[in-house]
Design a protein around this motif. Structure first.
Motif, PDB file in Angstrom:
ATOM      1  N   UNK A  32      45.129  51.563  33.549  1.00  0.00           N
ATOM      2  CA  UNK A  32      44.182  51.103  34.559  1.00  0.00           C
ATOM      3  C   UNK A  32      44.108  49.567  34.571  1.00  0.00           C
ATOM      4  N   UNK A  33      44.043  48.973  33.400  1.00  0.00           N
ATOM      5  CA  UNK A  33      44.016  47.511  33.295  1.00  0.00           C
ATOM      6  C   UNK A  33      45.310  46.920  33.861  1.00  0.00           C
ATOM      7  N   UNK A  34      46.429  47.529  33.522  1.00  0.00           N
ATOM      8  CA  UNK A  34      47.729  47.057  34.023  1.00  0.00           C
ATOM      9  C   UNK A  34      47.750  47.058  35.559  1.00  0.00           C
TER      10      UNK A  34
ATOM     11  N   UNK B 243      48.760  45.040  40.320  1.00  0.00           N
ATOM     12  CA  UNK B 243      48.737  45.509  41.711  1.00  0.00           C
ATOM     13  C   UNK B 243      47.611  44.862  42.498  1.00  0.00           C
ATOM     14  N   UNK B 244      46.407  44.940  41.922  1.00  0.00           N
ATOM     15  CA  UNK B 244      45.235  44.426  42.638  1.00  0.00           C
ATOM     16  C   UNK B 244      45.163  42.906  42.535  1.00  0.00           C
ATOM     17  N   UNK B 245      45.655  42.349  41.427  1.00  0.00           N
ATOM     18  CA  UNK B 245      45.654  40.901  41.249  1.00  0.00           C
ATOM     19  C   UNK B 245      44.396  40.339  40.616  1.00  0.00           C
ATOM     20  N   UNK B 246      43.653  41.175  39.896  1.00  0.00           N
ATOM     21  CA  UNK B 246      42.425  40.695  39.259  1.00  0.00           C
ATOM     22  C   UNK B 246      42.747  39.965  37.954  1.00  0.00           C
TER      23      UNK B 246
ATOM     24  N   UNK C  48      38.175  41.814  34.716  1.00  0.00           N
ATOM     25  CA  UNK C  48      38.349  43.216  34.315  1.00  0.00           C
ATOM     26  C   UNK C  48      37.566  43.514  33.041  1.00  0.00           C
ATOM     27  N   UNK C  49      37.532  42.573  32.111  1.00  0.00           N
ATOM     28  CA  UNK C  49      36.841  42.770  30.833  1.00  0.00           C
ATOM     29  C   UNK C  49      35.356  43.033  31.018  1.00  0.00           C
ATOM     30  N   UNK C  50      34.788  42.559  32.128  1.00  0.00           N
ATOM     31  CA  UNK C  50      33.357  42.746  32.381  1.00  0.00           C
ATOM     32  C   UNK C  50      33.054  44.046  33.129  1.00  0.00           C
ATOM     33  N   UNK C  51      34.103  44.754  33.569  1.00  0.00           N
ATOM     34  CA  UNK C  51      33.914  45.969  34.363  1.00  0.00           C
ATOM     35  C   UNK C  51      33.671  47.195  33.479  1.00  0.00           C
ATOM     36  N   UNK C  52      32.864  48.107  34.010  1.00  0.00           N
ATOM     37  CA  UNK C  52      32.760  49.420  33.394  1.00  0.00           C
ATOM     38  C   UNK C  52      33.959  50.237  33.875  1.00  0.00           C
TER      39      UNK C  52
ATOM     40  N   UNK D 204      35.965  49.820  37.493  1.00  0.00           N
ATOM     41  CA  UNK D 204      37.405  49.572  37.533  1.00  0.00           C
ATOM     42  C   UNK D 204      38.117  50.623  38.376  1.00  0.00           C
ATOM     43  N   UNK D 205      37.740  51.884  38.205  1.00  0.00           N
ATOM     44  CA  UNK D 205      38.349  52.968  38.987  1.00  0.00           C
ATOM     45  C   UNK D 205      38.003  52.792  40.466  1.00  0.00           C
ATOM     46  N   UNK D 206      36.763  52.440  40.754  1.00  0.00           N
ATOM     47  CA  UNK D 206      36.345  52.232  42.142  1.00  0.00           C
ATOM     48  C   UNK D 206      37.135  51.081  42.777  1.00  0.00           C
ATOM     49  N   UNK D 207      37.347  50.012  42.015  1.00  0.00           N
ATOM     50  CA  UNK D 207      38.108  48.870  42.561  1.00  0.00           C
ATOM     51  C   UNK D 207      39.551  49.250  42.833  1.00  0.00           C
ATOM     52  N   UNK D 208      40.152  50.032  41.942  1.00  0.00           N
ATOM     53  CA  UNK D 208      41.530  50.479  42.155  1.00  0.00           C
ATOM     54  C   UNK D 208      41.597  51.420  43.362  1.00  0.00           C
ATOM     55  N   UNK D 209      40.635  52.315  43.495  1.00  0.00           N
ATOM     56  CA  UNK D 209      40.598  53.215  44.655  1.00  0.00           C
ATOM     57  C   UNK D 209      40.447  52.426  45.951  1.00  0.00           C
TER      58      UNK D 209
END
Length: 107
Positions: free
Chosen positions: A72-74, A79-82, A87-91, A95-100
């Motif tokens: 997910x981090x990768x 892909x997303x460019x974050x 990312x370290x601050x995300x739950x 993170x899943x919502x941002x990828x979706x």
């Protein structure tokens, strides 16, 4: 017999099981030496471990309750460019919502 315990900081604790030559018991001095220098625990920590199974704090790093899966981090980075700091601050849910969100924008 010698017992060894490798710690996370690279130290190795060693202690031996032996008995005095005259079959007496250990005196307070040797007992304190074993706890302090070989086992690196206090008397209270030792007996809590023996009687209650509470392991002494050996500095083991705590695993976050909700660590993000590496894949997910990768994807969020490549892909997303974050940024990793973002990312370290995300739950995990964030993170899943941002990828979706990324996948639905791409479609």
């Amino acid at each position: 017999m010698t017992y060894e315990l490798g710690l996370h900081d690279g130290r190795v604790l060693r202690t031996r099981i032996s008995h005095p030559a005259d079959r007496t018991t250990y005196g307070p001095g040797i007992w304190s030496h074993i706890l302090r220098d070989q086992l690196v625990v206090t008397d209270v920590e030792f007996w809590r471990c023996v009687q209650e199974g509470v392991l002494p704090d050996r500095g083991r790093p705590e695993v976050p309750a909700e660590a993000l899966p590496a894949e997910l981090v990768y994807l969020l980075i490549n892909r997303v460019g974050l940024d990793e700091a973002v990312i370290a601050k995300m739950t995990k849910d964030e993170a899943v919502a941002r990828l979706n969100e990324y996948w639905t924008e791409e479609a």
